[in-house]
Motif scaffolding. Structure first.
Motif, PDB file in Angstrom:
ATOM      1  N   VAL A   8       0.963  -1.275  -0.078  1.00 26.85           N
ATOM      2  CA  VAL A   8       0.021  -0.085  -0.096  1.00 26.85           C
ATOM      3  C   VAL A   8       0.871   1.331   0.005  1.00 26.85           C
ATOM      4  O   VAL A   8       0.385   2.363  -0.202  1.00 26.85           O
ATOM      5  N   LEU A   9       2.101   1.082   0.094  1.00 24.29           N
ATOM      6  CA  LEU A   9       2.971   2.258   0.191  1.00 24.29           C
ATOM      7  C   LEU A   9       3.376   2.783  -1.176  1.00 24.29           C
ATOM      8  O   LEU A   9       3.639   4.053  -1.466  1.00 24.29           O
TER       9      LEU A   9
ATOM     10  N   ILE B 291      16.393   4.585   1.586  1.00 26.76           N
ATOM     11  CA  ILE B 291      15.868   4.495   2.837  1.00 26.76           C
ATOM     12  C   ILE B 291      15.699   3.086   3.268  1.00 26.76           C
ATOM     13  O   ILE B 291      15.189   2.316   2.123  1.00 26.76           O
ATOM     14  N   ALA B 292      15.845   2.438   4.458  1.00 30.48           N
ATOM     15  CA  ALA B 292      15.285   1.295   5.050  1.00 30.48           C
ATOM     16  C   ALA B 292      14.494   1.685   5.942  1.00 30.48           C
ATOM     17  O   ALA B 292      15.083   2.573   6.762  1.00 30.48           O
ATOM     18  N   PHE B 293      13.350   1.084   6.087  1.00 32.04           N
ATOM     19  CA  PHE B 293      12.249   1.397   6.958  1.00 32.04           C
ATOM     20  C   PHE B 293      11.641   0.551   7.349  1.00 32.04           C
ATOM     21  O   PHE B 293      10.993  -0.341   6.838  1.00 32.04           O
ATOM     22  N   HIS B 294      10.792   0.611   8.646  1.00 32.36           N
ATOM     23  CA  HIS B 294       9.745  -0.337   9.075  1.00 32.36           C
ATOM     24  C   HIS B 294       8.476   0.660   9.261  1.00 32.36           C
ATOM     25  O   HIS B 294       8.590   1.719   9.259  1.00 32.36           O
ATOM     26  N   TYR B 295       7.381  -0.082   8.947  1.00 31.86           N
ATOM     27  CA  TYR B 295       6.010   0.707   8.921  1.00 31.86           C
ATOM     28  C   TYR B 295       4.958  -0.010   9.380  1.00 31.86           C
ATOM     29  O   TYR B 295       4.945  -1.223   9.088  1.00 31.86           O
ATOM     30  N   THR B 296       3.687   0.415   9.915  1.00 26.13           N
ATOM     31  CA  THR B 296       2.612   0.180   9.690  1.00 26.13           C
ATOM     32  C   THR B 296       1.767   0.915   9.175  1.00 26.13           C
ATOM     33  O   THR B 296       1.680   2.172   9.698  1.00 26.13           O
ATOM     34  N   VAL B 297       0.553   0.600   8.791  1.00 28.64           N
ATOM     35  CA  VAL B 297      -0.415   1.591   8.055  1.00 28.64           C
ATOM     36  C   VAL B 297      -1.919   0.862   8.851  1.00 28.64           C
ATOM     37  O   VAL B 297      -2.054   0.061   8.703  1.00 28.64           O
ATOM     38  N   TRP B 298      -2.559   2.095   9.104  1.00 29.38           N
ATOM     39  CA  TRP B 298      -4.051   1.934   9.639  1.00 29.38           C
ATOM     40  C   TRP B 298      -4.770   2.818   8.985  1.00 29.38           C
ATOM     41  O   TRP B 298      -4.364   3.857   8.610  1.00 29.38           O
ATOM     42  N   LEU B 299      -6.026   2.379   9.013  1.00 31.98           N
ATOM     43  CA  LEU B 299      -7.324   3.036   8.706  1.00 31.98           C
ATOM     44  C   LEU B 299      -7.734   3.743  10.005  1.00 31.98           C
ATOM     45  O   LEU B 299      -7.131   3.439  11.002  1.00 31.98           O
ATOM     46  N   ALA B 300      -8.211   4.900  10.008  1.00 34.87           N
ATOM     47  CA  ALA B 300      -8.504   5.671  10.872  1.00 34.87           C
ATOM     48  C   ALA B 300      -9.487   5.141  12.018  1.00 34.87           C
ATOM     49  O   ALA B 300      -9.470   5.237  12.926  1.00 34.87           O
TER      50      ALA B 300
ATOM     51  N   GLY C  73      -8.897   2.167  13.248  1.00 40.69           N
ATOM     52  CA  GLY C  73      -7.885   1.203  13.869  1.00 40.69           C
ATOM     53  C   GLY C  73      -7.595   0.065  13.377  1.00 40.69           C
ATOM     54  O   GLY C  73      -6.818  -0.684  13.582  1.00 40.69           O
ATOM     55  N   THR C  74      -8.200  -0.227  12.258  1.00 43.89           N
ATOM     56  CA  THR C  74      -7.898  -1.529  11.228  1.00 43.89           C
ATOM     57  C   THR C  74      -6.477  -1.266  10.627  1.00 43.89           C
ATOM     58  O   THR C  74      -6.203  -0.433  10.075  1.00 43.89           O
ATOM     59  N   GLN C  75      -5.826  -2.487  10.890  1.00 42.35           N
ATOM     60  CA  GLN C  75      -4.145  -2.475  10.478  1.00 42.35           C
ATOM     61  C   GLN C  75      -4.245  -2.984   9.186  1.00 42.35           C
ATOM     62  O   GLN C  75      -4.847  -3.981   8.780  1.00 42.35           O
ATOM     63  N   VAL C  76      -3.737  -2.358   8.166  1.00 42.24           N
ATOM     64  CA  VAL C  76      -3.490  -2.656   6.677  1.00 42.24           C
ATOM     65  C   VAL C  76      -2.472  -3.305   6.349  1.00 42.24           C
ATOM     66  O   VAL C  76      -2.765  -4.425   5.692  1.00 42.24           O
ATOM     67  N   GLU C  77      -1.355  -2.944   6.898  1.00 49.50           N
ATOM     68  CA  GLU C  77      -0.010  -3.586   6.437  1.00 49.50           C
ATOM     69  C   GLU C  77       0.851  -3.384   7.615  1.00 49.50           C
ATOM     70  O   GLU C  77       0.993  -2.143   7.968  1.00 49.50           O
TER      71      GLU C  77
ATOM     72  N   PHE D 223       0.271   6.264   9.311  1.00 51.93           N
ATOM     73  CA  PHE D 223       1.541   5.577   9.165  1.00 51.93           C
ATOM     74  C   PHE D 223       2.255   5.881  10.332  1.00 51.93           C
ATOM     75  O   PHE D 223       2.639   6.866  10.944  1.00 51.93           O
ATOM     76  N   ASP D 224       2.678   4.771  10.981  1.00 53.89           N
ATOM     77  CA  ASP D 224       3.981   4.621  11.846  1.00 53.89           C
ATOM     78  C   ASP D 224       5.154   4.074  11.409  1.00 53.89           C
ATOM     79  O   ASP D 224       5.181   3.137  10.786  1.00 53.89           O
ATOM     80  N   LEU D 225       6.015   5.082  11.206  1.00 52.93           N
ATOM     81  CA  LEU D 225       7.310   4.754  10.318  1.00 52.93           C
ATOM     82  C   LEU D 225       8.561   4.853  11.310  1.00 52.93           C
ATOM     83  O   LEU D 225       8.728   5.639  12.100  1.00 52.93           O
ATOM     84  N   GLU D 226       9.395   3.973  11.087  1.00 51.83           N
ATOM     85  CA  GLU D 226      10.833   3.944  11.587  1.00 51.83           C
ATOM     86  C   GLU D 226      11.828   3.627  10.741  1.00 51.83           C
ATOM     87  O   GLU D 226      11.960   2.758   9.882  1.00 51.83           O
ATOM     88  N   LEU D 227      12.766   5.006  10.820  1.00 50.37           N
ATOM     89  CA  LEU D 227      13.711   4.924   9.818  1.00 50.37           C
ATOM     90  C   LEU D 227      15.017   4.178  10.264  1.00 50.37           C
ATOM     91  O   LEU D 227      15.753   4.496  11.083  1.00 50.37           O
ATOM     92  N   VAL D 228      15.275   3.144   9.501  1.00 52.57           N
ATOM     93  CA  VAL D 228      16.264   1.902  10.122  1.00 52.57           C
ATOM     94  C   VAL D 228      17.706   2.422   9.511  1.00 52.57           C
ATOM     95  O   VAL D 228      18.718   2.575  10.122  1.00 52.57           O
ATOM     96  N   GLY D 229      17.622   2.858   8.315  1.00 53.60           N
ATOM     97  CA  GLY D 229      18.998   3.520   7.543  1.00 53.60           C
ATOM     98  C   GLY D 229      18.878   4.410   6.433  1.00 53.60           C
ATOM     99  O   GLY D 229      17.598   4.295   5.790  1.00 53.60           O
TER     100      GLY D 229
END
Length: 190
Positions: free
Chosen positions: A9-10, A99-108, A110-114, A174-180
């Motif tokens: 979905v990104l 970039i390398a990153f971890h992510y979680t995508v949510w609908l408003a 609270g449903t986790q998409v990916e 999106f909750d995003l963590e930038l790894v590198g």
């Protein structure tokens, strides 16, 4: 091995290619500049065909577990909201960087998409049209090791289209963590 973004979905949508309405039996594909309609379309275009209405981020009711406080977030000129949850201490992301990153995508609601959390991080070059427009707007300035919450308005995500479980006009969180950060010109698997 880094997670590839094939089917994620990104990825920025390609308007008109392979999108399908979520209501009725309405389907279409664009071939060149000609839209081909599948039989059954005339029966579903009319008063019975309904679609969700767009809702601004400011009017969206976010699920409590998403911990959204718009007053504590920064708003870009484009309407993307973001908040640094953890300030990174590494290099600052700039357009053109891979970039390398971890992510979680949510609908408003609270449903986790990916999510990539628990697996290999995703990898992409920023600023070259590979991410959703809202993410391209929301990631510059984050530092390596940083975590950022980004709210992407529907018009900078998928607009009136449905993608997987993402309904039309969905504002995404999106909750995003930038790894590198691999620097400008580095090869990213995307």
């Amino acid at each position: 091995m880094r997670a590839q973004m094939q089917g994620s979905v990104l990825r920025r949508p390609v308007a008109g290619v392979g999108f399908r309405a979520t209501r009725g039996t309405f389907r279409w594909r664009t071939v060149g500049a000609v839209a081909i309609l599948i039989p059954g379309v005339p029966g579903c275009i009319g008063s019975d065909f309904t679609s969700p209405s767009p809702v601004s981020i400011e009017d969206t009711k976010f699920a409590p577990q998403l911990n959204i406080d718009l007053s504590a977030m920064h708003r870009t000129d484009e309407g993307v909201y973001y908040q640094d949850l953890v300030m990174g201490h590494g290099a600052e992301l700039e357009p053109g960087d891979s970039i390398a990153f971890h992510y979680t995508v949510w609908l408003a609601d609270g449903t986790q998409v990916e999510t990539s959390t628990g697996g290999d991080p995703a990898s992409v070059r920023v600023g070259v049209g590979r991410l959703l427009v809202g993410l391209e707007v929301g990631v510059p300035g984050i530092r390596e090791g940083g975590k950022r919450k980004i709210i992407v308005p529907y018009d900078l995500a998928y607009g009136s289209f449905s993608v997987g479980i993402v309904p039309p006009y969905a504002n995404l969180v999106f909750d995003l963590e930038l790894v590198g950060i691999h620097g400008e010109g580095a090869i990213a698997i995307d």
